[in-house]
Design a protein around this motif. Structure first.
Motif, PDB file in Angstrom:
ATOM      1  N   SER A 139      -3.486   9.123   6.330  1.00 25.83           N
ATOM      2  CA  SER A 139      -3.364  10.334   6.329  1.00 25.83           C
ATOM      3  C   SER A 139      -3.584  11.099   7.805  1.00 25.83           C
ATOM      4  O   SER A 139      -4.298  10.797   8.532  1.00 25.83           O
ATOM      5  N   GLY A 140      -2.867  11.953   7.998  1.00 25.82           N
ATOM      6  CA  GLY A 140      -2.629  12.592   9.282  1.00 25.82           C
ATOM      7  C   GLY A 140      -1.522  11.830  10.345  1.00 25.82           C
ATOM      8  O   GLY A 140      -1.398  12.449  11.295  1.00 25.82           O
ATOM      9  N   VAL A 141      -1.262  10.705  10.105  1.00 26.22           N
ATOM     10  CA  VAL A 141      -0.188  10.047  10.681  1.00 26.22           C
ATOM     11  C   VAL A 141       1.247  10.092   9.821  1.00 26.22           C
ATOM     12  O   VAL A 141       1.005   9.710   8.568  1.00 26.22           O
ATOM     13  N   VAL A 142       2.252  10.597  10.424  1.00 29.82           N
ATOM     14  CA  VAL A 142       3.651  10.761   9.528  1.00 29.82           C
ATOM     15  C   VAL A 142       3.892   9.308   9.336  1.00 29.82           C
ATOM     16  O   VAL A 142       4.311   8.515  10.204  1.00 29.82           O
ATOM     17  N   ARG A 143       4.270   9.082   8.051  1.00 25.67           N
ATOM     18  CA  ARG A 143       4.878   7.819   7.716  1.00 25.67           C
ATOM     19  C   ARG A 143       6.516   7.897   7.508  1.00 25.67           C
ATOM     20  O   ARG A 143       7.018   8.552   6.743  1.00 25.67           O
ATOM     21  N   ILE A 144       7.166   7.051   8.417  1.00 24.51           N
ATOM     22  CA  ILE A 144       8.560   7.277   8.517  1.00 24.51           C
ATOM     23  C   ILE A 144       9.208   5.834   7.966  1.00 24.51           C
ATOM     24  O   ILE A 144       8.878   4.530   8.352  1.00 24.51           O
ATOM     25  N   ALA A 145      10.210   6.052   6.834  1.00 24.39           N
ATOM     26  CA  ALA A 145      10.818   4.583   6.578  1.00 24.39           C
ATOM     27  C   ALA A 145      12.100   4.485   7.219  1.00 24.39           C
ATOM     28  O   ALA A 145      12.909   5.364   7.147  1.00 24.39           O
ATOM     29  N   GLU A 146      12.466   3.419   7.731  1.00 30.11           N
ATOM     30  CA  GLU A 146      13.675   3.246   8.650  1.00 30.11           C
ATOM     31  C   GLU A 146      14.493   2.029   7.766  1.00 30.11           C
ATOM     32  O   GLU A 146      13.872   1.125   7.544  1.00 30.11           O
ATOM     33  N   SER A 147      15.735   2.382   7.917  1.00 23.04           N
ATOM     34  CA  SER A 147      17.079   1.174   7.614  1.00 23.04           C
ATOM     35  C   SER A 147      16.967   1.207   5.782  1.00 23.04           C
ATOM     36  O   SER A 147      15.828   1.575   5.189  1.00 23.04           O
ATOM     37  N   ALA A 148      17.912   0.518   5.608  1.00 18.71           N
ATOM     38  CA  ALA A 148      18.182   0.087   3.980  1.00 18.71           C
ATOM     39  C   ALA A 148      18.299   1.317   3.123  1.00 18.71           C
ATOM     40  O   ALA A 148      17.829   1.494   2.036  1.00 18.71           O
ATOM     41  N   VAL A 149      18.894   2.481   3.712  1.00 17.79           N
ATOM     42  CA  VAL A 149      18.954   3.734   3.135  1.00 17.79           C
ATOM     43  C   VAL A 149      20.750   3.818   2.834  1.00 17.79           C
ATOM     44  O   VAL A 149      21.095   4.376   3.903  1.00 17.79           O
ATOM     45  N   LYS A 150      20.893   3.680   1.624  1.00 17.89           N
ATOM     46  CA  LYS A 150      22.425   4.098   1.487  1.00 17.89           C
ATOM     47  C   LYS A 150      22.830   4.941   0.410  1.00 17.89           C
ATOM     48  O   LYS A 150      23.736   5.699   0.287  1.00 17.89           O
ATOM     49  N   THR A 151      21.642   5.087  -0.572  1.00 15.44           N
ATOM     50  CA  THR A 151      22.095   6.054  -1.695  1.00 15.44           C
ATOM     51  C   THR A 151      20.694   6.748  -1.862  1.00 15.44           C
ATOM     52  O   THR A 151      19.573   6.756  -1.311  1.00 15.44           O
ATOM     53  N   ALA A 152      20.852   7.836  -2.827  1.00 15.38           N
ATOM     54  CA  ALA A 152      19.607   8.872  -3.143  1.00 15.38           C
ATOM     55  C   ALA A 152      18.495   7.892  -3.608  1.00 15.38           C
ATOM     56  O   ALA A 152      17.219   8.123  -3.643  1.00 15.38           O
ATOM     57  N   ALA A 153      18.992   6.795  -4.405  1.00 12.53           N
ATOM     58  CA  ALA A 153      17.967   6.157  -4.924  1.00 12.53           C
ATOM     59  C   ALA A 153      17.081   5.395  -4.092  1.00 12.53           C
ATOM     60  O   ALA A 153      15.920   4.949  -4.034  1.00 12.53           O
ATOM     61  N   ASP A 154      17.617   4.931  -3.010  1.00 11.01           N
ATOM     62  CA  ASP A 154      16.945   4.187  -1.888  1.00 11.01           C
ATOM     63  C   ASP A 154      16.056   5.288  -1.325  1.00 11.01           C
ATOM     64  O   ASP A 154      14.624   4.830  -1.094  1.00 11.01           O
ATOM     65  N   VAL A 155      16.259   6.425  -0.934  1.00 11.96           N
ATOM     66  CA  VAL A 155      15.413   7.383  -0.762  1.00 11.96           C
ATOM     67  C   VAL A 155      14.427   7.827  -1.564  1.00 11.96           C
ATOM     68  O   VAL A 155      13.109   7.921  -1.104  1.00 11.96           O
ATOM     69  N   ALA A 156      14.530   7.859  -2.881  1.00 14.91           N
ATOM     70  CA  ALA A 156      13.377   7.963  -3.966  1.00 14.91           C
ATOM     71  C   ALA A 156      12.627   6.677  -3.798  1.00 14.91           C
ATOM     72  O   ALA A 156      11.406   6.967  -4.112  1.00 14.91           O
ATOM     73  N   HIS A 157      13.058   5.666  -3.639  1.00 13.84           N
ATOM     74  CA  HIS A 157      12.257   4.234  -3.548  1.00 13.84           C
ATOM     75  C   HIS A 157      11.249   4.417  -2.474  1.00 13.84           C
ATOM     76  O   HIS A 157       9.884   4.141  -2.701  1.00 13.84           O
ATOM     77  N   TYR A 158      11.630   5.029  -1.122  1.00 14.66           N
ATOM     78  CA  TYR A 158      10.802   4.938  -0.225  1.00 14.66           C
ATOM     79  C   TYR A 158       9.997   6.341  -0.460  1.00 14.66           C
ATOM     80  O   TYR A 158       8.750   6.226  -0.011  1.00 14.66           O
ATOM     81  N   ARG A 159      10.412   7.584  -0.998  1.00 18.93           N
ATOM     82  CA  ARG A 159       9.431   8.518  -1.144  1.00 18.93           C
ATOM     83  C   ARG A 159       8.281   8.005  -2.237  1.00 18.93           C
ATOM     84  O   ARG A 159       7.031   8.393  -1.892  1.00 18.93           O
ATOM     85  N   ALA A 160       8.545   7.330  -3.208  1.00 16.37           N
ATOM     86  CA  ALA A 160       7.515   6.912  -4.031  1.00 16.37           C
ATOM     87  C   ALA A 160       6.534   6.113  -3.454  1.00 16.37           C
ATOM     88  O   ALA A 160       5.560   5.893  -3.994  1.00 16.37           O
ATOM     89  N   ALA A 161       7.009   5.327  -2.395  1.00 15.39           N
ATOM     90  CA  ALA A 161       6.153   4.531  -1.661  1.00 15.39           C
ATOM     91  C   ALA A 161       5.376   4.911  -0.656  1.00 15.39           C
ATOM     92  O   ALA A 161       4.411   4.329  -0.250  1.00 15.39           O
TER      93      ALA A 161
END
Length: 256
Positions: free
Chosen positions: A208-230
Motif C-alpha cells: 500500500s502506498g505504491v500505485v498498482r497499474i495493470a497493463e495489457s490484455a484489456v479489451k472489454t469492461a470485464a477485463d477491467v473488472a478482472h484487474y480491479r478485483a485483483a
C-alpha cells in the motif's frame, strides 16, 4: 523482442543526438514548466482509473489505427474521463514520435506519459523537453544501477517513473529503487504472449502506498473488472481505445 526494441530505440536516440546534442535537450527540459503531479492524478480511489494510450501499431498486432491527429484523440480521452495519457514515441514498431507527445501535451491538462524503451539520460531529458510528466522504465531492459540512476534523474526533473515489471523479482527490484508507480505488464516482452492473471499473482507483493497499474490484455469492461478485483488502482489501455469510439469505451470501462 525486448532486446531488439531497446536496441533500436537507443540507436534512434543516438542518431537524434547528432543533430540535437544532450546540452540542447537538457536546456529545453529545464526550460519547461514544472511537470504535472502524476501521483495525485493516479492515486487509489473508489473507482478504477485509466491511463489511455495513443498507439498506432504494435509488434504483435501490426497496424491498429492511423491516428493522424494525436492531440484530438487525447482530448477525446480527457473528455471520456481518463486520468492520464500515454503516448508511444517509439518509431520502428509502434510508429510514434516525440512530436506526438508535444502535440498531446499542448492539448490536454492531464499528466502525459512518454512510453518508449528508455535506457539513457538523453531520452529522459527528451521526455521532459517534450512535456512528459511520466517516463516508462522497464525493469527487464535495465540493470539495477541504470534503473536506479534513471529513476533518480526522472525525479530530479520533477517527473514520475512508471516502473514496469513482469515477475516477482522485477517487482522487488522496482520497490528497491523506490518506485511509486509499479506496472505489471501481462505481455511477456520476450515472447509477446499474454497472461492476464499475472497481475493478480504479483499484486500482493506491491505494498500500500505504491500505485498498482495493470497493463495489457484489456479489451472489454470485464477485463477491467478482472484487474480491479485483483487489486489494480489503474489500468493502462491502448488497443481497445484506438480501435473503437474512445469516449464510449472509456465510459464502459470506468463504470466497473
Amino acid at each position: 523482442m525486448l532486446a531488439n526494441l531497446m536496441g533500436g530505440a537507443l540507436a534512434d536516440a543516438e542518431a537524434r543526438s547528432l543533430s540535437r546534442p544532450l546540452s540542447a535537450v537538457e536546456a529545453a527540459a529545464l526550460d519547461r514548466s514544472p511537470a504535472l503531479d502524476a501521483l495525485a492524478a493516479l492515486a487509489p480511489a473508489d473507482r478504477i482509473k485509466i491511463i489511455a494510450e495513443i498507439k498506432r501499431s504494435s509488434p504483435s498486432r501490426g497496424s491498429l489505427a492511423a491516428i493522424t491527429d494525436p492531440a484530438a484523440l487525447a482530448v477525446s480521452y480527457e473528455t471520456g474521463g481518463a486520468s492520464a495519457i500515454s503516448v508511444l514515441t517509439e518509431g520502428r514498431k509502434f510508429h510514434g514520435t516525440l512530436d506526438d507527445l508535444e502535440q498531446v501535451r499542448a492539448a490536454v491538462a492531464l499528466p502525459v506519459l512518454r512510453k518508449d524503451f528508455i535506457g539513457t539520460p538523453y531520452q529522459v531529458f527528451e521526455a521532459r523537453a517534450a512535456g512528459a510528466d511520466l517516463v516508462l522504465l522497464i525493469v527487464a531492459a535495465l540493470d539495477q544501477g541504470t534503473l536506479q540512476s534513471l529513476q533518480n534523474l526522472v525525479r530530479e526533473l520533477g517527473m514520475t517513473a512508471l516502473v514496469e515489471t513482469h515477475s516477482a523479482d522485477e517487482v522487488s527490484r522496482a520497490l528497491d529503487i523506490g518506485a511509486s508507480l509499479v506496472g505489471v505488464n501481462a505481455r511477456n516482452l520476450s515472447t509477446f504472449e499474454l497472461d492476464q492473471n499475472l497481475f493478480g499473482t504479483l499484486a500482493d507483493s506491491i505494498p500500500s502506498g505504491v500505485v498498482r497499474i495493470a497493463e495489457s490484455a484489456v479489451k472489454t469492461a470485464a477485463d477491467v473488472a478482472h484487474y480491479r478485483a485483483a487489486g489494480a488502482d489503474v489500468v493502462l489501455v491502448g488497443e481497445a481505445l484506438v480501435t473503437s469510439d474512445p469516449i464510449r469505451t472509456l465510459s464502459e470501462f470506468l463504470a466497473v
